[in-house]
Design a protein around this motif. Structure first.
Motif, PDB file in Angstrom:
ATOM      1  N   UNK A 128     -62.331 -79.510 -36.472  1.00  0.00           N
ATOM      2  CA  UNK A 128     -61.841 -78.135 -36.431  1.00  0.00           C
ATOM      3  C   UNK A 128     -61.042 -77.775 -37.667  1.00  0.00           C
ATOM      4  N   UNK A 129     -60.912 -76.466 -37.862  1.00  0.00           N
ATOM      5  CA  UNK A 129     -60.015 -75.944 -38.892  1.00  0.00           C
ATOM      6  C   UNK A 129     -59.264 -74.777 -38.284  1.00  0.00           C
ATOM      7  N   UNK A 130     -58.196 -74.399 -38.938  1.00  0.00           N
ATOM      8  CA  UNK A 130     -57.416 -73.260 -38.468  1.00  0.00           C
ATOM      9  C   UNK A 130     -58.166 -71.965 -38.750  1.00  0.00           C
ATOM     10  N   UNK A 131     -57.790 -70.922 -38.054  1.00  0.00           N
ATOM     11  CA  UNK A 131     -58.384 -69.609 -38.277  1.00  0.00           C
ATOM     12  C   UNK A 131     -58.085 -69.156 -39.711  1.00  0.00           C
ATOM     13  N   UNK A 132     -56.888 -69.458 -40.205  1.00  0.00           N
ATOM     14  CA  UNK A 132     -56.516 -69.088 -41.567  1.00  0.00           C
ATOM     15  C   UNK A 132     -57.425 -69.795 -42.586  1.00  0.00           C
TER      16      UNK A 132
END
Length: 188
Positions: A128-132
């Motif tokens: 996963x990655x952050x929305x930012x």
């Protein structure tokens, strides 16, 4: 002596049975009622099989880049680099990642780059990655794929996973699922 050895042997045998038989059997039973029987989420795409819970390497400009991996995305040996913020070698690696990202994303300021795009996770396999981290890449991807910014922004919004029960953890985006959805959007 008998008063101490017999209880110790009984306790040892009891915990041996508890932790080598009963506990694993309980965990196995929970896995059997979970989605995909505890094997993770398997995604078949373009003739390849992927596990959505294991990070994949994406470094091409046409895709959302994934979080760096300290183990080169090798799922057989997950782990972190264990180098701290005072380690010169580690700081050079992070600076190289920042420079590379800025080179491929002109117009982005160094202060706008989310930390998860330049540092590896504790496992080295974070899917996963952050929305930012996704939003800072939208402009590059829209330009490379000749898509409208609004289409890519909408895709990011659709792929955003909310926290568990709205309380636990941050919003996140699975990079593999996002890039597959991006390919499907480009084919339309």
């Amino acid at each position: 002596m008998k008063t101490h050895i017999l209880p110790a042997i009984k306790l040892t045998l009891g915990t041996l049975i508890l932790f080598t038989v009963l506990y694993p059997a309980l965990i196995w039973a929970f896995a059997q009622v979970s989605p995909n029987q505890g094997k993770g989420e398997i995604i078949n795409y373009n003739g390849h099989t992927y596990y959505s819970n294991i990070g994949q390497s994406f470094t091409e400009d046409q895709y959302f880049w994934s979080r760096p991996s300290a183990v080169d995305y090798n799922a057989s040996g997950s782990g972190a680099s264990n180098k701290g913020p005072s380690n010169k070698e580690y700081l050079q690696v992070v600076q190289t990642r920042i420079d590379t990202f800025m080179q491929h994303n002109p117009g982005i300021k160094k202060s706008d780059i989310p930390v998860d795009l330049v540092t590896a996770s504790g496992s080295g396999l974070d899917p996963n990655m952050s929305v930012q981290a996704a939003k800072v890449q939208i402009q590059r991807i829209a330009a490379v794929r000749n898509l409208a910014l609004s289409e890519v922004e909408q895709l990011v919004d659709q792929q955003t996973e909310k926290p568990l029960w709205g309380l636990f953890g941050p919003e996140k985006i699975n990079v593999l699922k996002l890039n597959i959805a991006l390919d499907q959007l480009s084919k339309k």
